[in-house]
Design an enzyme around this catalytic site. Structure first.
Site, mmCIF file in Angstrom:
data_model
loop_
_atom_site.group_PDB
_atom_site.id
_atom_site.type_symbol
_atom_site.label_atom_id
_atom_site.label_comp_id
_atom_site.label_asym_id
_atom_site.label_seq_id
_atom_site.Cartn_x
_atom_site.Cartn_y
_atom_site.Cartn_z
ATOM 1 N N SER A 212 20.757 60.344 -0.876
ATOM 2 C CA SER A 212 21.370 59.468 0.115
ATOM 3 C C SER A 212 21.776 58.163 -0.527
ATOM 4 C CB SER A 212 20.384 59.204 1.259
ATOM 5 O OG SER A 212 20.914 58.286 2.179
ATOM 6 N N ASP A 217 18.814 49.386 -2.713
ATOM 7 C CA ASP A 217 18.324 48.280 -1.887
ATOM 8 C C ASP A 217 16.963 48.629 -1.303
ATOM 9 O OD1 ASP A 217 17.919 46.137 -0.217
ATOM 10 O OD2 ASP A 217 19.536 46.656 1.190
ATOM 11 N N LYS A 234 13.186 59.319 -2.970
ATOM 12 C CA LYS A 234 14.365 60.108 -3.331
ATOM 13 C C LYS A 234 14.898 59.659 -4.690
ATOM 14 C CE LYS A 234 16.177 61.335 1.267
ATOM 15 N NZ LYS A 234 16.200 62.807 1.061
#
Length: 332
Positions: A212, A217, A234
């Site tokens: 994703s 951030d 992830k």
């Protein structure tokens, strides 16, 4: 003088069937096929033969030379060997179902396998024998599904659940949680690590991992859902794959939409730059198509990229995937 052995083979260059059967001399110590199951001839590779019945002489010895033939009643094309066997993990999810379905539809190119967590998910996608049920957190359940595949497409992900009792009329934000054992650390990191390790051990030629955008951030709102830090885990799995030595393609998708695919211009980027634009979303069928197209082009290997699309009606729908992958320069 040692006895030599002749083995029948088929020449694709001759035009007439009675000229196709030639012989090659081999030393007698080399094991030779003697059963009908060991000879298949592709009519596409050898136009002088059709897939109708073909009889060849059985083993006999002539003047010190042993002639070994194989008798068969029908010749089956070896098309299966030219297909790419692909395992889709997370095949019960909304995007995973699409990837598995497309692979099944393109059975002339791919042999599809699916991996799901429950029998219910298996039933949902057709309950075919090529769908395996297991747990990515338990590597032993992954091994049977991964053995013999050429490529792995990873679409597993932790899923935050909304806490009951949310009332949107009160103006409050919903709260989320993860089931025990299904936190992103366990699913998106350890579960994906297990898949990468098992695929590497099995000699898999390419791994496509769908992640994703937003991973650069730490304060991305997705990380706060259920206090799972899902993008952090992830990203850790993505880095592990990039360091694994296995050819990889890492696709960091934008906001996923349940819309029609194939009608928008796709955009690739890096380091979440697309999140700063108005083109931050992508249809699930487009993500599925990019996953599969990544298996077809060298330009997609050892690449990591963000993926989004222009709004429908703006730009030209993407058809040239080699050109799309060629735009990407980032390895991570």
């Amino acid at each position: 003088m040692a006895t030599t052995t002749r083995v029948p083979f088929v020449s694709a260059t001759t035009r007439f069937p009675n000229q196709c059967h030639k012989y090659s001399l081999l030393a007698p110590s080399i094991p030779l096929p003697v059963s009908s199951s060991s000879l298949t001839i592709s009519s596409s590779s050898y136009p002088c033969y059709s897939t109708s019945s073909l009889s060849l002489p059985t083993s006999r010895t002539l003047k010190g030379v042993k002639r070994v033939g194989v008798r068969t009643s029908s010749v089956v094309a070896m098309a299966q060997s030219s297909k790419t066997t692909v395992l889709v993990t997370g095949a019960g999810g909304r995007t995973g179902q699409l990837v598995y379905k497309i692979l099944k539809e393109r059975s002339d190119q791919y042999v599809a396998r699916g991996f799901v967590r429950t029998e219910e998910s298996k039933q949902k996608i057709g309950a075919a024998a090529d769908v395996f049920v297991g747990d990515i957190r338990d590597v032993e359940t992954l091994v049977p599904a991964i053995q013999g595949i050429d490529a792995l497409i990873i679409l597993t992900s932790g899923v935050p659940l909304m806490k009951p009792g949310f009332d949107p009329t009160q103006g409050n934000r919903p709260e989320f949680y993860f089931d025990d054992g299904a936190y992103p650390e366990q699913v998106d990191w350890l579960g994906q690590k297990n898949q990468i390790d098992a695929a590497k051990a099995a000699g898999v030629k390419q791994i496509v991992l769908v992640g994703s955008m937003g991973g650069t951030d730490l304060n991305n709102p997705l990380n706060s859902l259920g206090n799972g830090n899902i993008l952090v885990w992830k990203r850790k799995a993505e880095q592990y794959l990039a360091d694994s030595g296995v050819p990889y393609t890492i696709i960091r998708a934008g906001g996923l939409q349940d819309k029609e695919g194939g009608i928008r211009e796709l955009l690739v980027g890096k380091d979440d730059e697309l999140l700063k634009t108005e083109t931050r979303t992508i249809a699930r069928p487009d993500v599925a198509e990019v996953c599969i197209q990544a298996l077809n082009f060298e330009e997609a290997k050892f690449k990591a990229f963000d993926l989004a699309s222009k709004p429908e009606g703006k730009g030209s729908p993407t058809k040239d995937f080699k050109a799309l992958f060629s735009q990407i320069t980032t390895r991570f």
